[in-house]
Design a protein around this motif. Structure first.
Motif, PDB file in Angstrom:
ATOM      1  N   GLU A   1       2.957 -11.333  -3.870  1.00 58.38           N
ATOM      2  CA  GLU A   1       2.928  -9.903  -4.212  1.00 58.38           C
ATOM      3  C   GLU A   1       1.514  -9.333  -4.060  1.00 58.38           C
ATOM      4  O   GLU A   1       1.325  -8.254  -3.502  1.00 58.38           O
ATOM      5  N   ARG A   2       0.531 -10.080  -4.516  1.00 60.42           N
ATOM      6  CA  ARG A   2      -0.863  -9.607  -4.402  1.00 60.42           C
ATOM      7  C   ARG A   2      -1.237  -9.364  -2.943  1.00 60.42           C
ATOM      8  O   ARG A   2      -1.869  -8.373  -2.597  1.00 60.42           O
ATOM      9  N   ARG A   3      -0.844 -10.324  -2.091  1.00 60.02           N
ATOM     10  CA  ARG A   3      -1.199 -10.211  -0.676  1.00 60.02           C
ATOM     11  C   ARG A   3      -0.533  -8.969  -0.062  1.00 60.02           C
ATOM     12  O   ARG A   3      -1.177  -8.202   0.647  1.00 60.02           O
ATOM     13  N   LEU A   4       0.747  -8.763  -0.356  1.00 59.11           N
ATOM     14  CA  LEU A   4       1.457  -7.618   0.229  1.00 59.11           C
ATOM     15  C   LEU A   4       0.885  -6.293  -0.291  1.00 59.11           C
ATOM     16  O   LEU A   4       0.684  -5.350   0.470  1.00 59.11           O
ATOM     17  N   LEU A   5       0.603  -6.239  -1.585  1.00 59.61           N
ATOM     18  CA  LEU A   5       0.082  -4.997  -2.164  1.00 59.61           C
ATOM     19  C   LEU A   5      -1.300  -4.667  -1.595  1.00 59.61           C
ATOM     20  O   LEU A   5      -1.588  -3.515  -1.245  1.00 59.61           O
ATOM     21  N   ALA A   6      -2.152  -5.686  -1.498  1.00 57.26           N
ATOM     22  CA  ALA A   6      -3.496  -5.454  -0.946  1.00 57.26           C
ATOM     23  C   ALA A   6      -3.391  -5.019   0.514  1.00 57.26           C
ATOM     24  O   ALA A   6      -4.152  -4.161   0.983  1.00 57.26           O
TER      25      ALA A   6
ATOM     26  N   ALA B   1      -4.778  -1.558   2.171  1.00 56.52           N
ATOM     27  CA  ALA B   1      -5.716  -1.642   3.297  1.00 56.52           C
ATOM     28  C   ALA B   1      -5.240  -0.807   4.488  1.00 56.52           C
ATOM     29  O   ALA B   1      -6.059  -0.255   5.221  1.00 56.52           O
ATOM     30  N   VAL B   2      -3.920  -0.682   4.671  1.00 56.26           N
ATOM     31  CA  VAL B   2      -3.415   0.131   5.788  1.00 56.26           C
ATOM     32  C   VAL B   2      -3.717   1.610   5.541  1.00 56.26           C
ATOM     33  O   VAL B   2      -4.149   2.328   6.438  1.00 56.26           O
ATOM     34  N   PHE B   3      -3.520   2.059   4.309  1.00 57.43           N
ATOM     35  CA  PHE B   3      -3.689   3.480   4.018  1.00 57.43           C
ATOM     36  C   PHE B   3      -5.153   3.838   3.766  1.00 57.43           C
ATOM     37  O   PHE B   3      -5.596   4.915   4.125  1.00 57.43           O
ATOM     38  N   ASP B   4      -5.866   2.955   3.095  1.00 55.82           N
ATOM     39  CA  ASP B   4      -7.211   3.316   2.617  1.00 55.82           C
ATOM     40  C   ASP B   4      -8.149   2.109   2.758  1.00 55.82           C
ATOM     41  O   ASP B   4      -8.588   1.543   1.753  1.00 55.82           O
TER      42      ASP B   4
ATOM     43  N   LEU C   1      -4.680  -1.619  -8.327  1.00 53.49           N
ATOM     44  CA  LEU C   1      -5.351  -2.840  -7.871  1.00 53.49           C
ATOM     45  C   LEU C   1      -6.826  -2.751  -8.225  1.00 53.49           C
ATOM     46  O   LEU C   1      -7.391  -1.648  -8.272  1.00 53.49           O
ATOM     47  N   PRO C   2      -7.482  -3.897  -8.440  1.00 52.85           N
ATOM     48  CA  PRO C   2      -8.900  -3.833  -8.800  1.00 52.85           C
ATOM     49  C   PRO C   2      -9.750  -3.472  -7.593  1.00 52.85           C
ATOM     50  O   PRO C   2      -9.317  -3.635  -6.455  1.00 52.85           O
ATOM     51  N   LEU C   3     -10.968  -3.007  -7.859  1.00 50.92           N
ATOM     52  CA  LEU C   3     -11.926  -2.791  -6.769  1.00 50.92           C
ATOM     53  C   LEU C   3     -12.217  -4.134  -6.128  1.00 50.92           C
ATOM     54  O   LEU C   3     -12.378  -5.129  -6.830  1.00 50.92           O
TER      55      LEU C   3
END
Ligand SMILES: Cc1cc2nc3c(=O)[nH]c(=O)nc-3n(C[C@H](O)[C@H](O)[C@H](O)COP(=O)(O)OP(=O)(O)OC[C@H]3O[C@@H](n4cnc5c(N)ncnc54)[C@H](O)[C@@H]3O)c2cc1C
Length: 481
Positions: A448-453, A457-460, A471-473
């Motif tokens: 889940e962490r990998r998919l969310l990050a 990353a795609v959007f911002d 998500l954390p900085l």
């Protein structure tokens, strides 16, 4: 961010005019704080664009100059997502001047609006056209449609109409690089590949700024029935809920559990209210049925009550005989939240478990809290039909302010561990923001962490928008600020 504050403000002012940019501390004051009076950092500036093009210009500029941004709606979010950061300066992008109803199409049951429209105003305009926008929550006089989308807001009508996720047909978003993504279609059915729109529901301002939305309307209920029923226990409330859905042709739109303490807390916030029943009871349910067309709602409700009184699921009750009386009953529900705020700092949770597990969950969570802090008052109320509970804790009044954060952390962890035992959700309604980030991250799998990050990353990829919420900085982002 390489440019100086004054250079940035000068450029933003050239784009939006003096009225569109605030940078004096006194003018920025109200954008630093949310409804619950939390504050973190001061904004670099507050910008107030009037339309989508202006939002795109501002965001494009911030992207180019690596300036952090945070979108802000009506400041009623409960997880500190809209508050400007204290670690890196952020430009607050307020949607408050984008309040245009773009169009309403009653035969299509849809309405296109600017995202800064206040929820209550949207509901009013829909009614003028004999339609109904069902999202209903205590903050509806202040919260904005964009904020509702970004937090995937719920409220009291979810059990019949769904959360915001189910109430949006189309959307317009300014992406973190300043590009406008226009998907303002008013389609009730569309099945083309991945659903990008749904990604923004619950994204809490981290993937883009919602500037417009096409909302899904329903027929305006021509009649409604509201009742406050007194019950002996939470088990009885769960049993009555199942009976009510069956006995009332699934026309139930709200079913709210209210313990006695909450009634008293509501009276503190709204002293004009009085106890609608002659005696005090351990629990109450505030329920509403609504329908358009020739349906015998009063008959349905009466039969449900008779059956409830007979099998002692219901002990007593009052049926609203007018709209004013129904409003008074709803005011009790709305004032409970304000009343808790008046009692001071308290722990707020927003969990969900299967409906059938509600009573056991409350019992176990209350026991867990009492083990750590016997003097604390646990109040558990919420949307029974969604399995969504607010198991809140009011600490003993003599607790020193500096001891509260540690106490709340301990109690929250105890409550959430109980919720985990039912395979529940630690955030059923309010989202993650900053307040629930640690609890959220701690429960994510590596996948889940990998998919969310990856989505972020795609959007911002530069982590400039709503950075540090959900998500954390990342280290890269922290070091660039
Ligand atoms: C008294 C009270 C009762 C409440 N009851 C409920 C309830 O029953 N159900 C429920 O779900 N919530 C409830 N809430 C929480 C709150 O009202 C909702 O979360 C609401 O949807 C937030 O809208 P807002 O405009 O105030 O957003 P804000 O608080 O301004 O922002 C919330 C988040 O959304 C982001 N955001 C805001 N606008 C945009 C935009 N245009 N584009 C992208 N991101 C944006 C912000 O960055 C922030 O992360 C309640 C709050 C209060 C104070």
């Amino acid at each position: 961010m390489n440019d100086s504050k004054s250079e940035i403000i000068e450029c933003l002012t050239t784009m939006l005019g003096a009225n569109g940019v605030l940078d004096e501390p006194v003018d920025c004051e109200r954008y630093r704080r949310d409804w619950a009076r939390h504050e973190l950092g001061a904004p670099l500036a507050v910008v107030r664009p009037k339309n989508t093009q202006e939002v795109a210009q501002v965001v494009g500029f911030c992207h180019e100059h690596r300036v952090h941004m945070v979108p802000q709606g009506g400041h009623t979010g409960l997880v500190k997502g809209a508050l400007p950061d204290s670690r890196h300066p952020e430009v607050v992008i307020s949607l408050e001047r984008m309040t245009r109803i773009r169009n309403i199409d009653p035969p299509n049951f849809s309405m296109a609006v600017d995202s800064g429209c206040i929820l209550e105003e949207v509901k009013r305009v829909a009614e003028e056209h004999d339609c109904f926008f069902p999202l209903s929550l205590g903050a509806q006089g202040s919260c904005q449609i964009g904020g509702n989308i970004a937090t995937n807001a719920g409220g009291v009508n979810v059990l019949r109409y769904g959360m915001m996720r189910e109430l949006v047909l189309g959307m317009e978003v300014v992406l973190p690089n300043g590009e406008i993504w226009d998907s303002m279609q008013a389609l009730h059915k569309d099945n083309r590949g991945y659903n990008l729109q749904q990604l923004f529901l619950g994204s809490e301002g981290t993937l883009g700024i919602v500037t417009g939305a096409v909302l899904k309307l329903s027929p305006r209920p021509e009649q409604s029935q509201t009742a406050l029923l007194a019950l002996p226990s939470i088990e009885a409330a769960v049993q009555l809920y199942a009976q009510a859905r069956r006995a009332c042709s699934d026309l139930l739109s709200a079913f709210e559990l209210i313990p006695r303490q909450c009634l008293e807390i509501a009276f503190e916030a709204a002293p004009q209210l009085s106890d609608p029943l002659d005696s005090a009871y351990p629990y109450y349910v505030l329920m509403e049925l609504g329908a358009s067309g020739p349906v015998d709602l009063p008959g349905m409700l009466e039969r449900l009550l008779e059956a409830g009184l007979e099998d002692e699921t219901v002990l007593d009750g009052v049926l609203a005989s007018s709209v004013t009386q129904a409003d008074q009953l709803w005011l009790i529900r709305e004032s409970m939240v304000e009343g808790q705020l008046l009692r001071g700092e308290h722990l707020r949770t927003d969990v969900a478990v299967p409906i059938s597990a509600i009573a056991e969950c409350v019992e176990r969570a209350s026991a867990a809290v009492t083990t750590y802090s016997p003097e604390s008052l646990v109040i558990a109320y919420g949307h029974i039909g969604d399995g969504n509970l607010h198991i809140n804790v009011l600490p003993p009044t003599q607790t020193p302010a500096e001891a509260l954060p540690a106490l709340f952390e301990q109690l929250e962890s105890a409550i959430l561990t109980v919720v985990d035992g039912f395979d529940g959700s630690i955030s059923a309604e309010h989202g993650i923001g900053r307040s629930k980030q640690a609890a959220y991250l701690g429960r994510l799998s590596a996948t889940e962490r990998r998919l969310l990050a990856g989505i972020k990353a795609v959007f911002d990829p530069d982590e400039l928008m709503g950075a540090g919420r959900i998500l954390p900085l990342t280290e890269r982002s922290s070091s660039s600020s």
